[in-house]
Motif scaffolding. Structure first.
Motif: not given
Length: 294
Positions: A149-171
């Motif tokens: 994964y070094v220098d490769q893209k990971v795409i997150l597709t959060p929804l309105e229901e997704t908690a910002p803290e959860a997005i931050s942790r996964v990111k």
């Protein structure tokens, strides 16, 4: 590339469902970054999981999904798309309140629908759809590498229901593996990936399948060179995974397949007509577009 934890909030326990190339490579990267205290794998094959332990990809394993998620604060679903709902349903009633669920599926609308069904029609706020845009044609745990994964893209597709803290942790988890994390809207993701990933894989499968039926098949495969090997490489990918992607991102894939078939038909006519000028326009446009963007 700095793959050290961005803060002190490490993952306590990561449960990975599907310890192959994708899940296994993330596990190796997080171990290297010292970002995860313990990693447990879960699947239906004890032999496969023991191999992952022997390779030091995971710390332990279980065949029981409920045992796998017990005490887990991060859960990764790295299984074929049509396995996501049954996997979620196998532990949905025992998941920890603070556990974050994410996935590595290549068709996000399908994953969102599967998750919603597993949770009784309502998406949990701790669910973060994700897709690492990296891979190899081999999908076994033996193919897992620490720097996938070094220098490769990971795409997150959060929804309105997704908690910002959860997005931050996964990111942060993915960034700790060396990845570059970006965000897309679900439909945008599925159409972009249908064009840039799904269509090329389908073409590779079709290309090799067509040649396998040729009366010159043996000679064709005996005299392959770099171009053939490069173009056809992804035809060695996991058929189950790609069957599911085709079925679950059907509409977007069919749209690009139709466009490609029309362009291919036009190209065939230009060759039949010995229309060198038209062929040059196609080839020059393709070359300039690729050189400019890749």
């Amino acid at each position: 590339m700095n793959t050290k934890p961005l803060n002190n909030k490490k993952i306590n326990k990561l449960a990975i469902f599907g310890v192959g190339l994708i899940g296994g490579s993330l596990a190796l990267a997080l171990k290297k970054a010292d970002y995860c205290k313990t990693i447990v794998g879960c699947s239906r094959s004890a032999e496969h999981l023991q191999r992952a332990v022997d390779l030091n990809v995971i710390d332990s394993y279980t065949l029981d999904p409920k045992e796998a998620v017990q005490g887990a604060d991060m859960i990764l679903l790295a299984v074929p798309l049509r396995a996501i709902q049954p996997v979620l349903e196998s532990f949905v009633d025992v998941i920890e309140d603070n556990a974050i669920i994410t996935d590595a599926g290549s068709a996000k609308r399908s994953v969102v629908n599967a998750t919603k069904n597993a949770f009784g029609g309502k998406l949990p706020s701790n669910f973060v759809p994700g897709h690492p845009v990296a891979g190899r044609e081999k999908s076994s745990v033996e193919a897992a590498i620490v720097d996938l994964y070094v220098d490769q893209k990971v795409i997150l597709t959060p929804l309105e229901e997704t908690a910002p803290e959860a997005i931050s942790r996964v990111k942060e988890m993915w960034e700790s593996s060396g990845a570059i994390v970006e965000t897309l809207e679900i439909n945008q993701h599925d159409h972009v990936l249908a064009a840039t990933s799904h269509l090329p894989h389908i073409l590779a499968y079709s290309f090799v399948n067509t040649l396998s039926k040729s009366e010159y098949g043996d000679d064709i495969f005996a005299f392959t060179a770099g171009g053939f090997k490069s173009f056809s490489r992804t035809a060695s990918s996991d058929p189950v995974m790609w069957r599911d992607i085709c079925l679950e991102n059907r509409d977007a894939i069919v749209k690009y397949l139709d466009d490609f078939q029309q362009d291919l038909a036009d190209l065939s006519e230009q060759i039949k007509d010995s229309d060198g000028e038209a062929l040059m326009k196609v080839f020059i446009n393709a070359k300039e577009t690729r050189d400019r963007n890749i």
